[in-house]
Scaffold this motif. Structure first.
Motif: not given
Lengths: 289, 246
Positions: A254-258
């Motif tokens: 999740g954080p990497v996508i953002i």
């Protein structure tokens, strides 16, 4: 080599394929909404609404634990109460929309955190806040796809009054009564997408998927239609690249996508032809025939 | 001649403070009417009342043979977001809302109409220009083009020529004259009394209530103007209560 890096994670692992489908649905629907939020100067509204959803999801969680249906319905209900409530307060009282929304979401967020803490550990709270795009089941995927479809149809329906309401609200008010319903319907779509997004990415990051590609698109194009297409494309790209990176580097997806969306945003910020930093450095001569 | 708009003991205001006070009168259909008066006379408020943006505190505005949707209204400072990425054609096209609504597409004839309206206000060649690049005068021309497209029986203009140069003003006045020839009812709030004398046959001199209404030269006399000014000043000193009602 490239296929091993870029394609085989999705070929080999079903959870990666599901994550990609989920991220695609979110990007297609969320990013265009983000474009409108930015043009309406409501960039922070998404953030506020994401917090507002929490108590509803928490109530669903209290009753049924970590399960899709009750948390979705709860989140949706809370989001709509806050959206409609703050809209009504803004129209009926002296408070402007930003102030009334701030009041509603703060109450909502405090209530949500309290409710989550009544039952459950911190790990559960982390799940609500940061989601788990790698653990999407069929029901969640169908929910995401349904929300994406409803959003696209809804935006098509709202497009004209929404543009008019944004450019010249006084004019729309003078020719029709559509402004109020348009605003509420638009916020409903935003809530729907945030509720969908928090299943996959969590409440906080769902907003990132909505706003970052849209802000990038604003820097890249001056045309409304192009902006929407670019935002959706960038959102999808961030989802895909983010998943690949998180897979190979064993980082939380999740954080990497953002972060990927954030990196694309930084590129647009520097190179964006419709208002990026570089463009401002060099004065360009006026148009000549 | 029939009255298009009637005011019966009309009071309009904000937060119970009256801006238009016990106004009686009527506007005949097909009139080209200037509304003049000092600042704070209630001119803009009256237009807002007619268009329905402000509900009367008491009294009534009645429209005969005109539906609210047949009224086109150009507010004093149109609250247009000029940073929005939209071009002149699309803004002028908004004027078709009444007919095409939510989904209707522009037919070839509609496009031609929009085209003609843009040409009529002297913005030929600006069709695909983003509104962010327009000057103040060009923006006002564009808004007049939208009024043309609205094809309304009653047109309300609130200080349409403020901060607009003389060339643009005279071009736009030609459009107003055209509306008059087409028997539309036009009400314009104006401050430039010379312009009113030259172009507007009828005038309503307002100072919260009617000071005079009728032929422009009979209305805009020094005595009437002085009376209007005195009226506003005395009203402001005792604005807390309504004398007439007592």
């Amino acid at each position: 080599m490239f296929s091993e890096l870029l394609i085989s994670p999705f070929v080999e692992f079903a959870f990666m394929r599901r994550a990609l489908v989920g991220a695609t649905a979110l990007a297609l629907a969320g990013s265009p909404l983000g474009v409108f939020l930015i043009l309406r100067r409501m960039s922070l509204t998404g953030d506020a609404m994401a917090h507002a959803i929490l108590p509803g999801a928490a109530i669903g969680y209290l009753f049924a634990g970590l399960s899709l249906g009750p948390m979705t319905i709860g989140g949706l209900a809370a989001g709509l109460i806050v959206a409609v409530g703050s809209g009504v307060v803004a129209r009926a009282t002296i408070l402007r929309e930003d102030a009334s929304l701030a009041a509603f979401y703060l109450i909502s967020l405090a209530l949500g955190v309290t409710l989550v803490s009544i039952r459950g550990s911190n790990i559960d709270l982390l799940h609500v806040l940061f989601g788990s795009v790698l653990a999407l089941d069929d029901a969640t995927l169908i929910l995401l796809a349904a929300i994406a479809s409803v959003t696209m149809a809804g935006l098509a329906l709202l497009y004209r009054p929404l543009v008019m309401e944004t450019v010249d609200p006084g004019f729309l008010a003078s020719v029709s009564r559509a402004s109020g319903p348009t605003q509420i319907a638009f916020l409903t779509l935003v809530v729907l997408n945030l509720v969908g997004g928090f299943q996959a990415l969590g409440t906080l990051l769902a907003v990132g998927m909505m706003m970052l590609p849209a802000a990038s698109a604003r820097l890249i194009s001056r045309d409304m239609t192009a902006m929407i297409a670019i935002a959706a494309a960038l959102g999808w790209l961030a989802g895909y690249v983010g998943l690949v990176i998180s897979f190979h580097a064993s980082l939380p997806s999740g954080p990497v996508i953002i972060l990927t969306a954030g990196a694309l945003y930084l590129l647009a910020l520097i190179f964006g032809p419709a208002g990026g930093l570089l463009r401002g450095l060099k004065p360009r001569s006026h148009l000549e025939a | 001649m029939t009255a298009a708009i009637r005011f019966d003991d009309l009071t309009l205001g904000y937060d119970r403070h009256p801006a238009v006070h016990h106004l009686d009168g009527e506007v005949e259909a097909g009139t080209l009417l200037a509304i003049c008066g000092p600042n704070g006379a209630g001119k803009s408020t009256l237009l807002k009342g007619i268009v329905g943006a402000l509900a009367p505190l008491s009294g009534a505005i009645s429209l005969s043979r005109v539906k609210p949707r047949d009224i086109a209204y150009l507010p004093q400072a149109a609250d247009i977001d000029r940073s929005f990425p939209i071009d002149v054609f699309d803004v002028v096209g908004m004027g078709l809302w009444k007919r095409i609504g939510l989904f209707g597409g522009f037919s070839a004839r509609d496009e031609e109409k929009i085209h003609d309206a843009i040409a009529a206000v002297g913005l030929r060649g600006f069709k695909r220009r983003p509104i962010a690049t327009l000057s103040g005068g060009q923006l006002q021309r564009m808004l007049f083009a939208r009024l043309l497209i609205q094809d309304a029986a009653v047109i309300l203009l609130d200080e349409p020529f403020t901060a607009i140069d003389s060339k643009t003003t005279s071009d736009l006045l030609d459009l107003v004259a055209r509306w008059r020839a087409e028997k539309r009812t036009v009400l314009a709030v104006l401050h430039d009394l010379d312009l009113v004398r030259r172009h507007f046959p009828q005038t309503l001199l307002l100072a919260r209530q009617t000071i005079a209404q009728g032929r422009t030269e009979a209305v805009l006399t020094p005595e009437n103007l002085l009376k209007a000014k005195a009226m506003i000043e005395s009203f402001d000193r005792q604005a807390h209560a309504c004398e007439r009602a007592a």
